[in-house]
Design an enzyme around this catalytic site. Structure first.
Site, PDB file in Angstrom:
ATOM      1  N   SER A  27     -24.586   8.613  19.651  1.00  0.00           N
ATOM      2  CA  SER A  27     -23.939   8.212  18.382  1.00  0.00           C
ATOM      3  C   SER A  27     -24.938   7.978  17.254  1.00  0.00           C
ATOM      4  CB  SER A  27     -23.091   6.951  18.583  1.00  0.00           C
ATOM      5  OG  SER A  27     -21.950   7.273  19.310  1.00  0.00           O
ATOM      6  N   THR A  72     -18.512   1.601  23.104  1.00  0.00           N
ATOM      7  CA  THR A  72     -18.477   2.391  24.330  1.00  0.00           C
ATOM      8  C   THR A  72     -18.426   1.474  25.539  1.00  0.00           C
ATOM      9  OG1 THR A  72     -19.504   4.276  25.456  1.00  0.00           O
ATOM     10  CG2 THR A  72     -21.019   2.726  24.402  1.00  0.00           C
ATOM     11  N   LYS A  76     -14.515  -1.130  25.635  1.00  0.00           N
ATOM     12  CA  LYS A  76     -13.417  -0.501  24.881  1.00  0.00           C
ATOM     13  C   LYS A  76     -12.125  -1.327  24.923  1.00  0.00           C
ATOM     14  CE  LYS A  76     -15.046   4.253  24.941  1.00  0.00           C
ATOM     15  NZ  LYS A  76     -14.717   5.662  25.154  1.00  0.00           N
ATOM     16  N   ASN A  97     -12.561   2.715  20.341  1.00  0.00           N
ATOM     17  CA  ASN A  97     -13.924   3.279  20.356  1.00  0.00           C
ATOM     18  C   ASN A  97     -14.582   3.229  18.982  1.00  0.00           C
ATOM     19  OD1 ASN A  97     -12.711   5.380  18.961  1.00  0.00           O
ATOM     20  ND2 ASN A  97     -13.675   6.994  20.153  1.00  0.00           N
ATOM     21  N   GLY A 137      -7.558  15.453  35.088  1.00  0.00           N
ATOM     22  CA  GLY A 137      -8.137  14.117  34.944  1.00  0.00           C
ATOM     23  C   GLY A 137      -7.124  13.188  34.307  1.00  0.00           C
ATOM     24  N   ALA A 138      -7.316  11.884  34.507  1.00  0.00           N
ATOM     25  CA  ALA A 138      -6.374  10.902  33.954  1.00  0.00           C
ATOM     26  C   ALA A 138      -7.093   9.616  33.568  1.00  0.00           C
ATOM     27  CB  ALA A 138      -5.264  10.616  34.965  1.00  0.00           C
ATOM     28  N   GLY A 139      -8.389   9.706  33.299  1.00  0.00           N
ATOM     29  CA  GLY A 139      -9.152   8.529  32.879  1.00  0.00           C
ATOM     30  C   GLY A 139      -9.026   8.320  31.373  1.00  0.00           C
ATOM     31  N   GLY A 261     -17.867  20.140  25.508  1.00  0.00           N
ATOM     32  CA  GLY A 261     -17.546  18.779  25.072  1.00  0.00           C
ATOM     33  C   GLY A 261     -18.275  18.298  23.833  1.00  0.00           C
TER      34      GLY A 261
HETATM   35  P1  NAP Z   1     -13.024   7.975  33.695  1.00  0.00           P
HETATM   36  O1  NAP Z   1     -12.174   7.064  32.873  1.00  0.00           O
HETATM   37  O2  NAP Z   1     -13.922   7.411  34.733  1.00  0.00           O
HETATM   38  O3  NAP Z   1     -12.021   9.041  34.410  1.00  0.00           O
HETATM   39  C1  NAP Z   1     -12.537  10.035  35.235  1.00  0.00           C
HETATM   40  C2  NAP Z   1     -11.395  10.946  35.727  1.00  0.00           C
HETATM   41  O4  NAP Z   1     -11.966  11.992  36.506  1.00  0.00           O
HETATM   42  C3  NAP Z   1     -10.386  10.255  36.631  1.00  0.00           C
HETATM   43  O5  NAP Z   1      -9.116  10.794  36.387  1.00  0.00           O
HETATM   44  C4  NAP Z   1     -10.877  10.615  38.048  1.00  0.00           C
HETATM   45  O6  NAP Z   1      -9.846  10.710  38.991  1.00  0.00           O
HETATM   46  C5  NAP Z   1     -11.430  11.992  37.829  1.00  0.00           C
HETATM   47  N1  NAP Z   1     -12.512  12.264  38.791  1.00  0.00           N
HETATM   48  C6  NAP Z   1     -13.727  11.663  38.866  1.00  0.00           C
HETATM   49  N2  NAP Z   1     -14.442  12.183  39.879  1.00  0.00           N
HETATM   50  C7  NAP Z   1     -13.669  13.138  40.459  1.00  0.00           C
HETATM   51  C8  NAP Z   1     -13.838  14.017  41.572  1.00  0.00           C
HETATM   52  N3  NAP Z   1     -14.971  14.019  42.287  1.00  0.00           N
HETATM   53  N4  NAP Z   1     -12.834  14.852  41.890  1.00  0.00           N
HETATM   54  C9  NAP Z   1     -11.693  14.860  41.183  1.00  0.00           C
HETATM   55  N5  NAP Z   1     -11.451  14.034  40.122  1.00  0.00           N
HETATM   56  C10 NAP Z   1     -12.427  13.188  39.775  1.00  0.00           C
HETATM   57  O7  NAP Z   1     -13.938   8.869  32.763  1.00  0.00           O
HETATM   58  P2  NAP Z   1     -13.682   9.323  31.247  1.00  0.00           P
HETATM   59  O8  NAP Z   1     -14.243   8.314  30.329  1.00  0.00           O
HETATM   60  O9  NAP Z   1     -12.257   9.703  31.111  1.00  0.00           O
HETATM   61  O10 NAP Z   1     -14.650  10.603  31.128  1.00  0.00           O
HETATM   62  C11 NAP Z   1     -14.358  11.804  31.831  1.00  0.00           C
HETATM   63  C12 NAP Z   1     -15.335  12.887  31.393  1.00  0.00           C
HETATM   64  O11 NAP Z   1     -15.125  13.174  30.018  1.00  0.00           O
HETATM   65  C13 NAP Z   1     -16.823  12.495  31.518  1.00  0.00           C
HETATM   66  O12 NAP Z   1     -17.544  13.623  31.915  1.00  0.00           O
HETATM   67  C14 NAP Z   1     -17.203  12.108  30.120  1.00  0.00           C
HETATM   68  O13 NAP Z   1     -18.582  12.324  29.849  1.00  0.00           O
HETATM   69  C15 NAP Z   1     -16.353  13.082  29.322  1.00  0.00           C
HETATM   70  N6  NAP Z   1     -16.047  12.599  27.971  1.00  0.00           N
HETATM   71  C16 NAP Z   1     -16.359  13.416  26.940  1.00  0.00           C
HETATM   72  C17 NAP Z   1     -16.069  13.032  25.662  1.00  0.00           C
HETATM   73  C18 NAP Z   1     -16.414  13.959  24.537  1.00  0.00           C
HETATM   74  O14 NAP Z   1     -16.342  13.525  23.377  1.00  0.00           O
HETATM   75  N7  NAP Z   1     -16.756  15.190  24.807  1.00  0.00           N
HETATM   76  C19 NAP Z   1     -15.461  11.789  25.406  1.00  0.00           C
HETATM   77  C20 NAP Z   1     -15.151  10.975  26.488  1.00  0.00           C
HETATM   78  C21 NAP Z   1     -15.454  11.393  27.781  1.00  0.00           C
HETATM   79  P3  NAP Z   1      -9.191   9.412  39.708  1.00  0.00           P
HETATM   80  O15 NAP Z   1      -8.182   8.874  38.710  1.00  0.00           O
HETATM   81  O16 NAP Z   1      -8.563   9.966  40.930  1.00  0.00           O
HETATM   82  O17 NAP Z   1     -10.313   8.450  39.989  1.00  0.00           O
END
Ligand code: NAP
Length: 299
Positions: A27, A72, A76, A97, A137-139, A261
């Site tokens: 950032s 971050t 959050k 954020n 994904g669902a995070g 990304g």
């Molecule tokens: P998070 O809240 O930890 O969520 C991670 C998600 O990925 C969950 O749904 C998890 O599933 C799933 N997951 C993790 N490991 C896995 C595996 N081995 N197999 C299958 N599913 C898996 O993370 P987040 O903050 O959403 O971030 C997710 C990604 O997006 C990261 O790589 C982050 O760097 C990227 N991101 C990018 C930006 C951007 O601006 N480009 C912004 C934010 C995040 P479960 O629910 O089953 O645990």
């Protein structure tokens, strides 16, 4: 950077990013490249803020006359109770954020979803309107994308996640949301990887809720079998380190239109920049700064 340091004075407007850890955050680099290119007497710095200290840190933003703060992990959610107002997105997602000091009031935003849709328009010349979308994904990142896709007129948003409970929460964010499996991918228009797969060592099959895993990440570091990607698909990987994951390269090889990304990262920062300064963000400059930094980190 030396040119910028020379200009910093008691009159410089300060914004920051708070989190723990914070030294890896891109950032400050993104915002400082933008301030420099527009000749603004502004600076962005990192504030290492340990868990439990979000309320004091947020009080300090207004008390010290700062213009705003990016937020971050792990803060959050924790900052919310210390803010005066929340945007609709921040309220729906329960996550902030970006904090903007608006006439003395601390306003919490979530710029990720707006940033994702702006990035899609920028990279592909189209938005989500009328599109069938699959979000893997669902995070936190996935939820902001699901909300924004639904609000921007997507026909459907199918959430494919390892753990069903989190998939249900994400899909419920939009009336066009539903839970699906990777079998939904070939027939959709837009596929988004919102898992860290491709970025780090993974443990396929381990779910957060202990239930049977939905088929995600069952091919090592690939969010889905690339054979499910077809020519004409729009494929976005939210992972940006590395810039081009193995999955995104495979999608491009199959004729998909692809984006990494860095674009969402830059466009969510651009929304924050515009809230803070009231000026249009120089997204090209910001994107170059990010890509240079990621390339340098990857060696
Ligand atoms: P998070 O809240 O930890 O969520 C991670 C998600 O990925 C969950 O749904 C998890 O599933 C799933 N997951 C993790 N490991 C896995 C595996 N081995 N197999 C299958 N599913 C898996 O993370 P987040 O903050 O959403 O971030 C997710 C990604 O997006 C990261 O790589 C982050 O760097 C990227 N991101 C990018 C930006 C951007 O601006 N480009 C912004 C934010 C995040 P479960 O629910 O089953 O645990």
């Amino acid at each position: 950077m030396s040119g910028q340091s020379a200009r910093i004075s008691a009159a410089t407007t300060v914004v920051g990013v708070m989190g723990d850890p914070i030294s890896h955050s891109l950032s400050p680099l993104i915002h400082n490249s933008a301030f420099r290119s527009l000749g603004l007497d502004w600076v962005c710095v990192g504030f290492p803020t340990t868990q439990g200290h979000a309320p004091e840190a947020v009080r300090g933003i207004a008390a010290l006359g700062m213009a705003g703060m990016s937020v971050t992990m792990p803060h959050k959610q924790a900052v919310i109770d210390s803010l005066d107002l929340l945007s609709d997105d921040a309220r729906s997602l329960g996550a902030v954020n970006c904090i903007h000091v608006d006439r003395g009031r601390l306003v919490g935003h979530n710029t990720d979803g707006t940033g994702f849709v702006a990035a899609m328009h920028h990279d592909f010349g189209v938005g989500p309107e009328g599109k069938d979308c699959v979000v893997i994904g669902a995070g936190g990142a996935a939820r902001s994308v699901v909300l924004a896709l639904g609000r921007s007129g997507a026909s459907s948003v199918t959430v494919v996640n390892r753990s069903r409970v989190r998939a249900e929460v994400a899909a419920a964010l939009t009336p066009v949301g539903r839970i699906g499996t990777s079998a939904d991918i070939p027939g959709c228009d837009v596929v988004i990887n919102a898992t860290p797969l491709g970025m780090e060592a993974t443990t396929p099959g381990t779910t957060a809720d202990g239930a049977d895993p939905i088929s995600v990440g069952d091919r090592g570091d690939l969010p889905c079998d690339p054979s499910m990607i077809r020519e004409g698909h729009i494929v976005v990987d939210l992972v940006y380190e590395p810039l081009w994951t193995r999955w995104l390269r495979a999608a491009a090889d199959r004729g998909a239109r692809t984006s990494n990304g860095t674009s969402m990262l830059v466009h969510q920062a651009a929304v924050a920049f515009e809230l803070w300064t009231g000026m249009s963000a120089p997204v090209t400059v910001m994107a170059e700064a990010v890509e240079d930094a990621v390339r340098a980190r990857s060696g």
